[in-house]
Design a protein around this motif. Structure first.
Motif, PDB file in Angstrom:
ATOM      1  N   ARG A   4     -16.354  72.430 -22.015  1.00  0.00           N
ATOM      2  CA  ARG A   4     -17.336  73.008 -21.087  1.00  0.00           C
ATOM      3  C   ARG A   4     -16.631  73.733 -19.952  1.00  0.00           C
ATOM      4  NH1 ARG A   4     -19.702  68.705 -19.906  1.00  0.00           N
ATOM      5  NH2 ARG A   4     -19.120  68.335 -17.736  1.00  0.00           N
ATOM      6  N   ILE A   5     -15.560  73.152 -19.450  1.00  0.00           N
ATOM      7  CA  ILE A   5     -14.794  73.794 -18.377  1.00  0.00           C
ATOM      8  C   ILE A   5     -14.200  75.110 -18.869  1.00  0.00           C
ATOM      9  CG2 ILE A   5     -12.727  73.610 -16.935  1.00  0.00           C
ATOM     10  CD1 ILE A   5     -13.265  70.577 -16.807  1.00  0.00           C
ATOM     11  N   ALA A  28     -15.168  77.005 -21.404  1.00  0.00           N
ATOM     12  CA  ALA A  28     -16.235  77.977 -21.655  1.00  0.00           C
ATOM     13  C   ALA A  28     -16.712  78.608 -20.348  1.00  0.00           C
ATOM     14  CB  ALA A  28     -17.405  77.307 -22.374  1.00  0.00           C
ATOM     15  N   CYS A  29     -16.908  77.792 -19.313  1.00  0.00           N
ATOM     16  CA  CYS A  29     -17.348  78.313 -18.014  1.00  0.00           C
ATOM     17  C   CYS A  29     -16.287  79.209 -17.398  1.00  0.00           C
ATOM     18  CB  CYS A  29     -17.682  77.162 -17.072  1.00  0.00           C
ATOM     19  SG  CYS A  29     -19.171  76.231 -17.512  1.00  0.00           S
ATOM     20  N   GLU A  55     -16.343  82.542 -19.284  1.00  0.00           N
ATOM     21  CA  GLU A  55     -17.534  83.340 -18.948  1.00  0.00           C
ATOM     22  C   GLU A  55     -17.430  83.920 -17.537  1.00  0.00           C
ATOM     23  OE1 GLU A  55     -19.768  84.371 -20.862  1.00  0.00           O
ATOM     24  OE2 GLU A  55     -19.451  83.122 -22.635  1.00  0.00           O
ATOM     25  N   LEU A  56     -16.949  83.120 -16.599  1.00  0.00           N
ATOM     26  CA  LEU A  56     -16.772  83.620 -15.232  1.00  0.00           C
ATOM     27  C   LEU A  56     -15.741  84.751 -15.204  1.00  0.00           C
ATOM     28  CD1 LEU A  56     -16.778  80.266 -13.223  1.00  0.00           C
ATOM     29  CD2 LEU A  56     -18.446  82.118 -13.013  1.00  0.00           C
ATOM     30  N   ASP A  63     -15.883  77.458  -7.551  1.00  0.00           N
ATOM     31  CA  ASP A  63     -16.942  78.095  -8.334  1.00  0.00           C
ATOM     32  C   ASP A  63     -16.957  77.551  -9.757  1.00  0.00           C
ATOM     33  OD1 ASP A  63     -17.662  79.775  -6.200  1.00  0.00           O
ATOM     34  OD2 ASP A  63     -16.215  81.310  -6.816  1.00  0.00           O
ATOM     35  N   LEU A  64     -15.781  77.379 -10.316  1.00  0.00           N
ATOM     36  CA  LEU A  64     -15.671  76.882 -11.684  1.00  0.00           C
ATOM     37  C   LEU A  64     -16.169  75.439 -11.779  1.00  0.00           C
ATOM     38  CD1 LEU A  64     -14.813  76.988 -14.608  1.00  0.00           C
ATOM     39  CD2 LEU A  64     -12.449  76.590 -13.890  1.00  0.00           C
ATOM     40  N   GLU A 117     -18.352  74.003  -9.936  1.00  0.00           N
ATOM     41  CA  GLU A 117     -19.815  74.026  -9.827  1.00  0.00           C
ATOM     42  C   GLU A 117     -20.448  74.472 -11.140  1.00  0.00           C
ATOM     43  OE1 GLU A 117     -23.351  76.123  -7.131  1.00  0.00           O
ATOM     44  OE2 GLU A 117     -21.235  76.402  -6.607  1.00  0.00           O
ATOM     45  N   ALA A 118     -19.894  75.525 -11.752  1.00  0.00           N
ATOM     46  CA  ALA A 118     -20.454  76.041 -13.002  1.00  0.00           C
ATOM     47  C   ALA A 118     -20.340  75.021 -14.127  1.00  0.00           C
ATOM     48  CB  ALA A 118     -19.745  77.333 -13.392  1.00  0.00           C
ATOM     49  N   ALA A 119     -19.228  74.291 -14.153  1.00  0.00           N
ATOM     50  CA  ALA A 119     -18.992  73.304 -15.216  1.00  0.00           C
ATOM     51  C   ALA A 119     -19.624  71.950 -14.902  1.00  0.00           C
ATOM     52  CB  ALA A 119     -17.503  73.131 -15.448  1.00  0.00           C
ATOM     53  N   GLU A 120     -20.190  71.826 -13.711  1.00  0.00           N
ATOM     54  CA  GLU A 120     -20.854  70.591 -13.278  1.00  0.00           C
ATOM     55  C   GLU A 120     -19.896  69.405 -13.271  1.00  0.00           C
ATOM     56  OE1 GLU A 120     -24.203  70.262 -15.914  1.00  0.00           O
ATOM     57  OE2 GLU A 120     -25.405  71.682 -14.741  1.00  0.00           O
TER      58      GLU A 120
END
Length: 204
Positions: A18-19, A21-22, A25-26, A39-40, A42-45
């Protein structure tokens, strides 16, 4: 491995993917320098601390983890297995790396586009590749003997990597035909095996 250990490993792998992939994409959306590790996270939760536990830098997160061959497989190869034919056994090792990592063609293609998008990523990926080639060259020489030649071992690895790359659509080739798009639905392992067979015919 116990069931609880398997569950923990599955969760770890899912978080890592997930990290990555995020991060990719970023990078495609904003460029490598267009987002921060915060930012990463946050996006990857995930928390910032968790993020750095997985990847020490943004480039590492974008490139993802280095594929790891299991020790048992390396020892089988070093001892002359599993078939006793060098090319077949190198292909077997490559397929193990592909299937163990269990990445789909869409994920592999995204990674290829990301690496091509930034010179720093391209340089880092090249450095990783050279280290990986060196490791497998050493294993080939341990199996075949120093007389086999380091340059021949390097060439063999690079040929297999070139065939791997041929299985992925290049971002430089533009739009794909319907047949090429349909081929993306096949498992990567099937496409790779087909390309290996085609290469054998060309070199026959």
């Amino acid at each position: 491995m116990s069931q609880s250990a398997n569950t923990r490993e599955a969760r770890r792998l899912a978080t890592e993917r997930r990290i990555v992939a995020c991060a990719q994409e970023l990078t495609l959306e904003h460029g490598l320098d267009g987002f921060t590790m915060d930012d990463l996270a946050e996006a990857a939760e995930v928390s910032r601390r968790t993020l750095f536990n997985y990847f020490p830098s943004k480039i590492d997160a974008v490139l993802g983890g280095v594929p790891q061959q299991d020790d048992e497989g390396v020892e089988v190869f070093r001892a002359g297995g599993p078939t006793g034919r060098l090319m077949d056994d190198v292909v077997h090792v490559a397929l193990r790396l592909i299937t163990d990592d269990d990445l789909g063609r869409a994920e592999l293609e995204r990674g290829q586009r990301v690496v091509a998008s930034d010179p720093k990523l391209l340089a880092a990926a090249h450095e990783r590749f050279e280290l990986m080639v060196g490791e497998y060259v050493d294993v080939i020489l341990a199996r075949e003997g120093e007389d086999f030649g380091r340059s021949r071992a390097q060439l063999l690895i690079r040929l297999v990597v070139a065939i791997f790359d041929s299985c992925l659509p290049s971002p430089l080739h533009g739009a794909r035909t319907d047949a090429e798009q349909a081929a993306d639905d096949r498992p990567f392992e099937a496409v790779f095996t087909e390309q290996i067979a085609a290469a054998r015919e060309l070199f026959a």
